[in-house]
Motif scaffolding. Structure first.
Motif, PDB file in Angstrom:
ATOM      1  N   GLU A   1      24.682  24.921 -11.947  1.00 33.05           N
ATOM      2  CA  GLU A   1      24.384  26.332 -11.653  1.00 33.05           C
ATOM      3  C   GLU A   1      22.893  26.549 -11.441  1.00 33.05           C
ATOM      4  O   GLU A   1      22.484  27.314 -10.563  1.00 33.05           O
ATOM      5  N   ARG A   2      22.086  25.853 -12.235  1.00 30.42           N
ATOM      6  CA  ARG A   2      20.631  25.977 -12.043  1.00 30.42           C
ATOM      7  C   ARG A   2      20.201  25.383 -10.703  1.00 30.42           C
ATOM      8  O   ARG A   2      19.281  25.879 -10.063  1.00 30.42           O
ATOM      9  N   ALA A   3      20.880  24.318 -10.264  1.00 29.05           N
ATOM     10  CA  ALA A   3      20.538  23.709  -8.979  1.00 29.05           C
ATOM     11  C   ALA A   3      20.820  24.678  -7.832  1.00 29.05           C
ATOM     12  O   ALA A   3      20.011  24.798  -6.895  1.00 29.05           O
ATOM     13  N   ALA A   4      21.967  25.362  -7.882  1.00 28.48           N
ATOM     14  CA  ALA A   4      22.294  26.336  -6.827  1.00 28.48           C
ATOM     15  C   ALA A   4      21.299  27.497  -6.845  1.00 28.48           C
ATOM     16  O   ALA A   4      20.828  27.955  -5.788  1.00 28.48           O
ATOM     17  N   HIS A   5      20.982  27.966  -8.031  1.00 30.63           N
ATOM     18  CA  HIS A   5      20.012  29.050  -8.150  1.00 30.63           C
ATOM     19  C   HIS A   5      18.635  28.589  -7.698  1.00 30.63           C
ATOM     20  O   HIS A   5      17.892  29.336  -7.048  1.00 30.63           O
ATOM     21  N   ARG A   6      18.286  27.346  -8.018  1.00 28.14           N
ATOM     22  CA  ARG A   6      16.982  26.804  -7.655  1.00 28.14           C
ATOM     23  C   ARG A   6      16.792  26.809  -6.140  1.00 28.14           C
ATOM     24  O   ARG A   6      15.709  27.159  -5.641  1.00 28.14           O
ATOM     25  N   GLU A   7      17.835  26.424  -5.424  1.00 29.59           N
ATOM     26  CA  GLU A   7      17.752  26.407  -3.966  1.00 29.59           C
ATOM     27  C   GLU A   7      17.488  27.803  -3.411  1.00 29.59           C
ATOM     28  O   GLU A   7      16.631  27.994  -2.542  1.00 29.59           O
ATOM     29  N   ALA A   8      18.221  28.799  -3.943  1.00 32.92           N
ATOM     30  CA  ALA A   8      18.017  30.182  -3.490  1.00 32.92           C
ATOM     31  C   ALA A   8      16.645  30.701  -3.898  1.00 32.92           C
ATOM     32  O   ALA A   8      15.990  31.442  -3.151  1.00 32.92           O
ATOM     33  N   LEU A   9      16.201  30.295  -5.083  1.00 34.40           N
ATOM     34  CA  LEU A   9      14.904  30.762  -5.579  1.00 34.40           C
ATOM     35  C   LEU A   9      13.760  30.204  -4.730  1.00 34.40           C
ATOM     36  O   LEU A   9      12.801  30.922  -4.411  1.00 34.40           O
TER      37      LEU A   9
ATOM     38  N   SER B   1       8.612  21.930  -7.550  1.00 32.63           N
ATOM     39  CA  SER B   1       8.847  21.061  -8.705  1.00 32.63           C
ATOM     40  C   SER B   1       9.518  21.789  -9.865  1.00 32.63           C
ATOM     41  O   SER B   1      10.361  21.228 -10.562  1.00 32.63           O
ATOM     42  N   ASN B   2       9.160  23.052 -10.091  1.00 39.04           N
ATOM     43  CA  ASN B   2       9.709  23.814 -11.206  1.00 39.04           C
ATOM     44  C   ASN B   2       9.669  25.309 -10.880  1.00 39.04           C
ATOM     45  O   ASN B   2       8.970  26.087 -11.519  1.00 39.04           O
ATOM     46  N   PRO B   3      10.434  25.726  -9.866  1.00 38.85           N
ATOM     47  CA  PRO B   3      10.322  27.110  -9.379  1.00 38.85           C
ATOM     48  C   PRO B   3      10.699  28.169 -10.413  1.00 38.85           C
ATOM     49  O   PRO B   3      10.198  29.290 -10.358  1.00 38.85           O
ATOM     50  N   LEU B   4      11.592  27.818 -11.351  1.00 36.42           N
ATOM     51  CA  LEU B   4      11.979  28.798 -12.366  1.00 36.42           C
ATOM     52  C   LEU B   4      10.785  29.264 -13.173  1.00 36.42           C
ATOM     53  O   LEU B   4      10.705  30.419 -13.597  1.00 36.42           O
ATOM     54  N   ARG B   5       9.826  28.360 -13.368  1.00 39.63           N
ATOM     55  CA  ARG B   5       8.639  28.713 -14.149  1.00 39.63           C
ATOM     56  C   ARG B   5       7.728  29.666 -13.397  1.00 39.63           C
ATOM     57  O   ARG B   5       6.917  30.357 -14.009  1.00 39.63           O
ATOM     58  N   VAL B   6       7.851  29.736 -12.067  1.00 38.73           N
ATOM     59  CA  VAL B   6       7.039  30.677 -11.293  1.00 38.73           C
ATOM     60  C   VAL B   6       7.372  32.111 -11.701  1.00 38.73           C
ATOM     61  O   VAL B   6       6.501  32.991 -11.720  1.00 38.73           O
ATOM     62  N   LEU B   7       8.627  32.350 -12.068  1.00 35.44           N
ATOM     63  CA  LEU B   7       9.049  33.696 -12.476  1.00 35.44           C
ATOM     64  C   LEU B   7       8.471  34.097 -13.821  1.00 35.44           C
ATOM     65  O   LEU B   7       8.457  35.280 -14.167  1.00 35.44           O
ATOM     66  N   ASP B   8       7.998  33.120 -14.579  1.00 32.17           N
ATOM     67  CA  ASP B   8       7.452  33.388 -15.905  1.00 32.17           C
ATOM     68  C   ASP B   8       5.972  33.757 -15.835  1.00 32.17           C
ATOM     69  O   ASP B   8       5.266  33.722 -16.826  1.00 32.17           O
TER      70      ASP B   8
ATOM     71  N   ARG C   1      18.739  36.178  -9.309  1.00 34.55           N
ATOM     72  CA  ARG C   1      18.934  36.049 -10.754  1.00 34.55           C
ATOM     73  C   ARG C   1      19.879  34.894 -11.052  1.00 34.55           C
ATOM     74  O   ARG C   1      20.928  34.757 -10.422  1.00 34.55           O
ATOM     75  N   LEU C   2      19.506  34.093 -12.022  1.00 30.60           N
ATOM     76  CA  LEU C   2      20.325  32.948 -12.388  1.00 30.60           C
ATOM     77  C   LEU C   2      21.708  33.379 -12.860  1.00 30.60           C
ATOM     78  O   LEU C   2      22.709  32.704 -12.585  1.00 30.60           O
ATOM     79  N   ILE C   3      21.768  34.512 -13.523  1.00 36.79           N
ATOM     80  CA  ILE C   3      23.052  34.955 -14.073  1.00 36.79           C
ATOM     81  C   ILE C   3      24.090  35.160 -12.980  1.00 36.79           C
ATOM     82  O   ILE C   3      25.301  35.028 -13.203  1.00 36.79           O
ATOM     83  N   ASP C   4      23.636  35.463 -11.758  1.00 35.31           N
ATOM     84  CA  ASP C   4      24.566  35.655 -10.643  1.00 35.31           C
ATOM     85  C   ASP C   4      25.153  34.342 -10.147  1.00 35.31           C
ATOM     86  O   ASP C   4      26.068  34.349  -9.316  1.00 35.31           O
ATOM     87  N   TYR C   5      24.645  33.212 -10.615  1.00 37.42           N
ATOM     88  CA  TYR C   5      25.119  31.907 -10.182  1.00 37.42           C
ATOM     89  C   TYR C   5      25.942  31.205 -11.267  1.00 37.42           C
ATOM     90  O   TYR C   5      26.339  30.057 -11.103  1.00 37.42           O
TER      91      TYR C   5
END
Length: 423
Positions: free
Chosen positions: A174-182, A203-210, A225-229
């Motif tokens: 799920e994080r991989a699918a969200h990562r691609e969209a992010l 390399s770590n796009p989720l951390r960009v949101l932080d 949003r990750l929750i949507d995935y």
């Protein structure tokens, strides 16, 4: 005169005037952890560097910038002062096969090391209390972790000073699918990303949101949003977790941008935050890391844990006036003259055997100077011993914290006489 050597910047001494605060906090922690069935584990401060690279993630601030790493001069091994406690704990669990046909609830405490800019509540050598619950995969242990931290704040008097934030990170797919969209979303904002954001984009796009950069907040708020995935199982885990927290009456805020700074987290993540410590607002944080044990070479097993910066909690307790005063001895023994020191030492041992804490003046000093020390010590009473008291097997008791006359008592009655001032 030789030049003084000072402590390394960001690595601080805890002096006697402050150490009682640590002892108080540690005593609360030990009782609290025992109440939830956790057992202590003690691991080395130094571990092999690959342990942290593999567990924390190569593209993290900790590994890239903050670790104290060096090469062993004897055998060339790459070593690191531990920057956090989970990796070393799991290394010990795997090495000693502690999860064979069982589960584990473990806790540790001690110094961690990160090369950060020292500031209030954030030091290069800092102390952490950590908890790891291993081998349990349901949302119930996640909820108990929240319940036990909430209980700690209650015991410390901090329940109204902290707020719980929670989120879910789903599973790897799920994080991989969200990562691609992010990444696609972030590529549309590459012109406004700061240097950290550009470096982490792929390399770590989720951390960009932080990000804490105000100019990037609108971009972060509009991100997928990750929750949507999340799939059905991940959603069920999250809803089960929230339902149990609700049933316990613990208030929380869902924060979809809560991602944590380490790569190994999945599903449940949380932080306890405060607004009373300035920018250092997180006092306790953790989450689930179901793939980490396998990643470190063990058989697949789920896990969840948290770490708490002890300095930050102590700062918060100090801000709220919730730390106890430095404890004082019950008795201070003033002595002068032939045979007085030995006589005083005998009486001190007798009183300690009866449960009293005793300070005996050592070395020379007039009665006046010794009485000044006695008063400054905070003791309840002073025992005054001179040559006459030695000769008559008596002792003078002088109250220091109440309005009462001094009295002379026989040694045989000393314990009973001192007891009156402590009750």
């Amino acid at each position: 005169m030789a030049q003084k050597i000072q402590a390394v910047r960001g690595m601080n001494d805890v002096l006697p005037a402050e150490s009682h605060r640590w002892e108080y906090f540690e005593s609360v922690l030990r009782a609290w952890l025992a109440d939830y069935g956790y057992h202590n584990i003690r691991t080395p401060i130094v571990e092999a560097t690959p342990l942290f690279v593999r567990s924390i993630g190569e593209v993290t601030d900790i590994v890239e910038k903050e670790m104290y790493s060096f090469t062993d001069s004897l055998n060339g091994d790459p070593l690191t002062l531990r920057p956090e406690g989970t990796a070393g704990t799991l290394r010990a669990v795997i090495e000693h096969n502690l999860l064979y046909n069982t589960t584990q609830k473990l806790w540790y405490t001690g110094p961690m090391f990160r090369h950060e800019r020292p500031q209030k509540g954030r030091y290069r050598q800092f102390n952490q209390i950590g908890v790891e619950a291993l081998g349990m995969n349901g949302p119930d242990i996640d909820a108990e972790i929240i319940a036990m931290t909430a209980e700690l704040w209650r015991r410390l008097g901090l329940a109204d000073s902290v707020q719980l934030e929670i989120n879910t990170l789903g599973n790897k797919e799920e994080r991989a699918a969200h990562r691609e969209a992010l990444i696609k979303h972030l590529e549309g904002y590459v012109d406004i990303l700061d240097e950290d954001g550009k470096r982490r984009l792929y390399s770590n796009p989720l951390r960009v949101l932080d990000t804490k950069n105000p100019a990037l907040q609108e971009m972060a708020n509009a991100a997928p949003r990750l929750i949507d995935y999340l799939g059905e199982a991940s959603r069920a885990h999250y809803e089960g977790w929230k339902g149990m927290i609700d049933a316990l009456g613990i208030r929380y805020v869902e924060n979809p941008r809560l991602v944590r700074g380490l790569d190994y987290y999945n599903l449940s993540v949380f932080e306890w935050v405060t607004t009373e410590l300035g920018s250092q607002g997180t006092v306790c944080a953790g989450g689930r890391y179901d793939g980490l044990i396998e990643q470190l070479g063990g058989k697949p097993a789920p896990g969840i844990g948290f770490g708490m910066g002890m300095e930050r909690v102590l700062l918060l307790l100090d801000e709220k006036g919730l730390l106890p005063a430095r404890p004082a001895a019950d008795v201070f023994i003033v002595n002068q003259g032939a045979g007085a020191a030995t006589y005083a030492m005998q009486l001190a041992q007798t009183l300690r055997g009866a449960g009293f804490s005793v300070i005996q003046n050592m070395g020379d000093g007039s009665f006046k100077s010794q009485m000044k020390k006695a008063d400054g010590s905070g003791a309840l009473v002073a025992l005054v011993i001179g040559e006459n008291e030695v000769a008559t097997a008596q002792v003078v008791i002088k109250p220091l914290r109440m309005d009462a006359a001094q009295e002379t008592v026989a040694v045989a009655s000393l314990v009973a006489a001192v007891s009156r001032f402590k009750s």
